[in-house]
Design a protein around this motif. Structure first.
Motif, short mmCIF file in Angstrom:
data_model
loop_
_atom_site.label_atom_id
_atom_site.label_comp_id
_atom_site.label_asym_id
_atom_site.label_seq_id
_atom_site.Cartn_x
_atom_site.Cartn_y
_atom_site.Cartn_z
N MET A 37 7.89 -21.52 25.74
CA MET A 37 7.57 -21.72 26.76
C MET A 37 7.76 -20.04 27.75
SD MET A 37 11.78 -22.84 27.64
CE MET A 37 11.95 -21.72 28.92
N VAL A 38 7.76 -19.08 26.72
CA VAL A 38 7.17 -17.95 27.43
C VAL A 38 5.81 -17.31 27.06
CG1 VAL A 38 7.65 -15.86 27.20
CG2 VAL A 38 9.54 -17.04 27.82
N HIS A 39 5.71 -17.59 25.97
CA HIS A 39 4.42 -17.43 25.31
C HIS A 39 2.90 -17.94 26.07
CE1 HIS A 39 5.59 -13.58 24.13
NE2 HIS A 39 7.03 -14.57 22.87
N SER A 40 3.53 -19.58 26.16
CA SER A 40 2.44 -20.40 26.59
C SER A 40 2.12 -19.98 27.85
CB SER A 40 2.86 -22.18 26.17
OG SER A 40 4.38 -21.75 27.29
N HIS A 41 2.43 -18.96 28.85
CA HIS A 41 2.18 -19.16 30.11
C HIS A 41 1.05 -17.74 29.80
CE1 HIS A 41 5.61 -21.89 30.49
NE2 HIS A 41 4.96 -22.49 31.97
N SER A 42 0.93 -17.18 31.24
CA SER A 42 0.00 -16.42 30.83
C SER A 42 1.51 -14.48 31.58
CB SER A 42 -1.21 -16.36 31.89
OG SER A 42 -0.87 -16.45 33.60
N GLU A 43 1.70 -15.28 32.58
CA GLU A 43 2.36 -13.49 33.10
C GLU A 43 3.65 -13.52 31.88
OE1 GLU A 43 4.22 -17.62 34.34
OE2 GLU A 43 1.64 -17.94 35.28
N ALA A 44 3.21 -13.77 30.43
CA ALA A 44 4.84 -13.20 29.71
C ALA A 44 3.80 -11.76 29.42
CB ALA A 44 4.52 -14.09 28.64
N HIS B 149 13.19 -10.97 31.44
CA HIS B 149 12.36 -10.99 32.66
C HIS B 149 11.80 -11.84 32.52
CE1 HIS B 149 10.06 -9.68 35.51
NE2 HIS B 149 9.00 -9.93 34.24
N ASP B 150 10.76 -11.83 31.25
CA ASP B 150 9.63 -13.56 30.98
C ASP B 150 9.90 -14.26 31.24
OD1 ASP B 150 8.12 -10.95 30.28
OD2 ASP B 150 8.07 -11.03 27.99
N THR C 166 10.42 -19.95 33.80
CA THR C 166 11.37 -20.73 34.45
C THR C 166 11.39 -20.60 36.42
OG1 THR C 166 13.62 -19.28 33.59
CG2 THR C 166 13.10 -20.88 32.08
N GLY C 167 11.02 -19.60 36.54
CA GLY C 167 10.97 -19.57 37.69
C GLY C 167 12.48 -18.29 38.65
N ASP C 168 13.49 -18.09 37.83
CA ASP C 168 14.69 -17.66 38.06
C ASP C 168 14.59 -16.03 39.01
OD1 ASP C 168 17.08 -16.50 37.97
OD2 ASP C 168 17.67 -16.84 36.81
N ARG C 169 14.28 -16.04 40.12
CA ARG C 169 13.51 -15.03 40.38
C ARG C 169 14.80 -13.58 40.81
NH1 ARG C 169 9.27 -15.81 38.25
NH2 ARG C 169 7.70 -17.20 40.17
N SER C 170 15.89 -14.46 40.25
CA SER C 170 17.16 -13.16 41.15
C SER C 170 17.45 -11.99 40.39
CB SER C 170 18.55 -14.33 41.03
OG SER C 170 18.95 -14.45 39.49
N ALA C 171 16.78 -12.11 38.68
CA ALA C 171 16.92 -10.89 37.84
C ALA C 171 16.19 -9.76 38.57
CB ALA C 171 16.58 -11.70 36.56
N THR C 172 16.37 -8.60 37.87
CA THR C 172 16.00 -7.85 38.12
C THR C 172 14.40 -7.44 37.70
OG1 THR C 172 17.76 -6.18 38.59
CG2 THR C 172 15.54 -5.27 39.06
N PRO C 173 12.88 -7.27 38.10
CA PRO C 173 12.43 -6.54 37.86
C PRO C 173 11.82 -5.78 36.89
CG PRO C 173 11.60 -7.30 40.09
CD PRO C 173 13.26 -7.22 39.62
N ARG C 174 11.11 -6.03 35.71
CA ARG C 174 11.23 -3.94 34.81
C ARG C 174 9.90 -4.07 36.04
NH1 ARG C 174 12.03 -3.66 29.68
NH2 ARG C 174 9.81 -3.55 29.91
#
Length: 75
Positions: free
Chosen positions: A19-26, A61-62, A67-75
């Motif tokens: 899931m994570v590594h198939s997206h460019s944001e990771a 974070h990744d 998953t679109g969960d923006r409630s986590a604190t960004p790094r």
């Protein structure tokens, strides 16, 4: 029980990685894994613990990014 934790952990980690590594944001996973490896190799337990905690935080974070969960604190 701990000897066979791989049966539980590996499928979950594999699914998460797909899931994570198939997206460019990771983020690039290699630097954080290398930090853990280097600390363990150097037998620096405190540094290894901090590197592992950082790796887990980055993984969370990744996954939140994907998953679109923006409630986590960004790094």
């Amino acid at each position: 029980m701990l000897a066979r934790m791989d049966l539980l952990l590996e499928p979950g980690l594999r699914a998460r990685d797909r899931m994570v590594h198939s997206h460019s944001e990771a983020s690039d996973p290699l630097p954080s894994h290398k930090a853990v490896f280097d600390a363990v190799r150097d037998q620096d337990a405190a540094r290894a613990e901090l590197a592992m905690l950082d790796l887990l935080a980055q993984a969370t974070h990744d996954l939140d990014q994907v998953t679109g969960d923006r409630s986590a604190t960004p790094r």
